[in-house]
Motif scaffolding. Structure first.
Motif, mmCIF file in Angstrom:
data_model
loop_
_atom_site.group_PDB
_atom_site.id
_atom_site.type_symbol
_atom_site.label_atom_id
_atom_site.label_comp_id
_atom_site.label_asym_id
_atom_site.label_seq_id
_atom_site.Cartn_x
_atom_site.Cartn_y
_atom_site.Cartn_z
ATOM 1 N N THR A 61 -1.704 -11.898 7.967
ATOM 2 C CA THR A 61 -2.376 -11.491 6.735
ATOM 3 C C THR A 61 -3.352 -10.358 6.995
ATOM 4 O O THR A 61 -3.382 -9.364 6.255
ATOM 5 N N GLN A 62 -4.161 -10.462 8.033
ATOM 6 C CA GLN A 62 -5.165 -9.448 8.338
ATOM 7 C C GLN A 62 -4.512 -8.118 8.726
ATOM 8 O O GLN A 62 -4.965 -7.051 8.301
ATOM 9 N N LEU A 63 -3.449 -8.176 9.511
ATOM 10 C CA LEU A 63 -2.763 -6.941 9.890
ATOM 11 C C LEU A 63 -2.059 -6.312 8.688
ATOM 12 O O LEU A 63 -1.987 -5.090 8.580
ATOM 13 N N GLY A 64 -1.568 -7.145 7.773
ATOM 14 C CA GLY A 64 -0.974 -6.628 6.543
ATOM 15 C C GLY A 64 -1.999 -5.905 5.688
ATOM 16 O O GLY A 64 -1.712 -4.848 5.114
ATOM 17 N N ILE A 65 -3.198 -6.462 5.589
ATOM 18 C CA ILE A 65 -4.283 -5.822 4.834
ATOM 19 C C ILE A 65 -4.627 -4.476 5.452
ATOM 20 O O ILE A 65 -4.781 -3.472 4.754
ATOM 21 N N ARG A 66 -4.723 -4.435 6.773
ATOM 22 C CA ARG A 66 -5.045 -3.183 7.460
ATOM 23 C C ARG A 66 -3.924 -2.153 7.309
ATOM 24 O O ARG A 66 -4.181 -0.961 7.147
ATOM 25 N N LEU A 67 -2.685 -2.602 7.360
ATOM 26 C CA LEU A 67 -1.553 -1.689 7.193
ATOM 27 C C LEU A 67 -1.535 -1.093 5.796
ATOM 28 O O LEU A 67 -1.311 0.109 5.630
ATOM 29 N N GLN A 68 -1.783 -1.902 4.777
ATOM 30 C CA GLN A 68 -1.812 -1.393 3.410
ATOM 31 C C GLN A 68 -2.933 -0.372 3.229
ATOM 32 O O GLN A 68 -2.749 0.656 2.571
ATOM 33 N N ALA A 69 -4.091 -0.633 3.829
ATOM 34 C CA ALA A 69 -5.200 0.313 3.740
ATOM 35 C C ALA A 69 -4.840 1.626 4.438
ATOM 36 O O ALA A 69 -5.148 2.716 3.935
ATOM 37 N N ALA A 70 -4.176 1.534 5.580
ATOM 38 C CA ALA A 70 -3.775 2.742 6.307
ATOM 39 C C ALA A 70 -2.734 3.536 5.520
ATOM 40 O O ALA A 70 -2.785 4.767 5.484
ATOM 41 N N GLU A 71 -1.791 2.838 4.873
ATOM 42 C CA GLU A 71 -0.788 3.533 4.065
ATOM 43 C C GLU A 71 -1.424 4.217 2.863
ATOM 44 O O GLU A 71 -1.024 5.325 2.503
ATOM 45 N N ARG A 72 -2.411 3.585 2.235
ATOM 46 C CA ARG A 72 -3.114 4.223 1.121
ATOM 47 C C ARG A 72 -3.835 5.481 1.592
ATOM 48 O O ARG A 72 -3.835 6.503 0.914
ATOM 49 N N GLN A 73 -4.441 5.415 2.765
ATOM 50 C CA GLN A 73 -5.145 6.569 3.322
ATOM 51 C C GLN A 73 -4.170 7.708 3.615
ATOM 52 O O GLN A 73 -4.462 8.876 3.339
ATOM 53 N N ILE A 74 -3.002 7.385 4.147
ATOM 54 C CA ILE A 74 -1.990 8.400 4.449
ATOM 55 C C ILE A 74 -1.507 9.056 3.166
ATOM 56 O O ILE A 74 -1.379 10.281 3.091
ATOM 57 N N GLU A 75 -1.225 8.263 2.136
ATOM 58 C CA GLU A 75 -0.788 8.820 0.860
ATOM 59 C C GLU A 75 -1.862 9.705 0.236
ATOM 60 O O GLU A 75 -1.559 10.726 -0.361
ATOM 61 N N LYS A 76 -3.102 9.308 0.396
ATOM 62 C CA LYS A 76 -4.220 10.100 -0.125
ATOM 63 C C LYS A 76 -4.293 11.456 0.577
ATOM 64 O O LYS A 76 -4.546 12.485 -0.047
ATOM 65 N N LEU A 77 -4.040 11.469 1.880
ATOM 66 C CA LEU A 77 -4.086 12.713 2.637
ATOM 67 C C LEU A 77 -2.861 13.595 2.377
ATOM 68 O O LEU A 77 -2.926 14.809 2.563
ATOM 69 N N LYS A 78 -1.747 13.000 1.957
ATOM 70 C CA LYS A 78 -0.541 13.768 1.691
ATOM 71 C C LYS A 78 -0.591 14.496 0.358
ATOM 72 O O LYS A 78 0.153 15.451 0.161
ATOM 73 N N ARG A 79 -1.421 14.059 -0.563
ATOM 74 C CA ARG A 79 -1.485 14.689 -1.877
ATOM 75 C C ARG A 79 -1.894 16.149 -1.739
ATOM 76 O O ARG A 79 -2.773 16.490 -0.953
ATOM 77 N N PRO A 80 -1.261 17.016 -2.510
ATOM 78 C CA PRO A 80 -1.616 18.435 -2.413
ATOM 79 C C PRO A 80 -3.026 18.674 -2.963
ATOM 80 O O PRO A 80 -3.449 18.042 -3.925
ATOM 81 N N VAL A 81 -3.701 19.571 -2.333
ATOM 82 C CA VAL A 81 -5.054 19.928 -2.752
ATOM 83 C C VAL A 81 -4.937 20.959 -3.870
ATOM 84 O O VAL A 81 -4.314 22.006 -3.695
ATOM 85 N N LEU A 82 -5.503 20.645 -5.007
ATOM 86 C CA LEU A 82 -5.462 21.572 -6.128
ATOM 87 C C LEU A 82 -6.611 22.547 -5.998
ATOM 88 O O LEU A 82 -7.767 22.161 -5.928
ATOM 89 N N MET A 83 -6.253 23.824 -5.954
ATOM 90 C CA MET A 83 -7.284 24.846 -5.824
ATOM 91 C C MET A 83 -7.805 25.201 -7.207
ATOM 92 O O MET A 83 -7.104 25.060 -8.210
ATOM 93 N N SER A 84 -9.022 25.670 -7.242
ATOM 94 C CA SER A 84 -9.605 26.097 -8.502
ATOM 95 C C SER A 84 -10.311 27.430 -8.289
ATOM 96 O O SER A 84 -10.583 27.831 -7.164
ATOM 97 N N GLY A 85 -10.590 28.088 -9.395
ATOM 98 C CA GLY A 85 -11.305 29.356 -9.317
ATOM 99 C C GLY A 85 -10.389 30.514 -9.002
ATOM 100 O O GLY A 85 -9.181 30.466 -9.229
#
Length: 106
Positions: A61-85
């Protein structure tokens, strides 16, 4: 402490640290070949509070929680950065150039 009946529906994340015997590798050097670490049940992780191995149900259970958190972090980093200005306008195709290409005015 609040009284409740039945199992808890939410699991809290426990603090885990790497095993000091195997240094998180799950195996220790044997005479002829590596053997599973008995201190951490060959997982590489122990409880930060007690330093003892976790039961298999709790560990999974604990390793599953950590894996899900790591996958969320990876997906967050994969999102394209929207430039402005001005930089965003410079990078977008405005179709004002020859043949509908990008014209930057440089």
């Amino acid at each position: 402490m609040k009284k409740s009946h039945g199992p808890a529906f939410s699991v809290t994340e426990l603090d885990l640290v790497k095993c000091t015997i195997c240094r998180g590798r799950a195996f220790v050097a044997g005479i002829f070949s590596p053997r599973p670490c008995m201190q951490c049940n060959a997982s590489g992780w122990v409880s930060a509070d007690t330093g003892e191995a976790l039961s298999l149900e709790v560990l999974v259970t604990q390793l599953g929680i950590r894996l899900q958190a790591a996958e969320r972090q990876i997906e967050k980093l994969k999102r394209p950065v929207l430039m402005s200005g001005p930089a965003a306008q410079y990078e977008q195709n405005n179709r004002r150039g020859a043949g509908g290409t990008n014209y930057t005015g440089d």
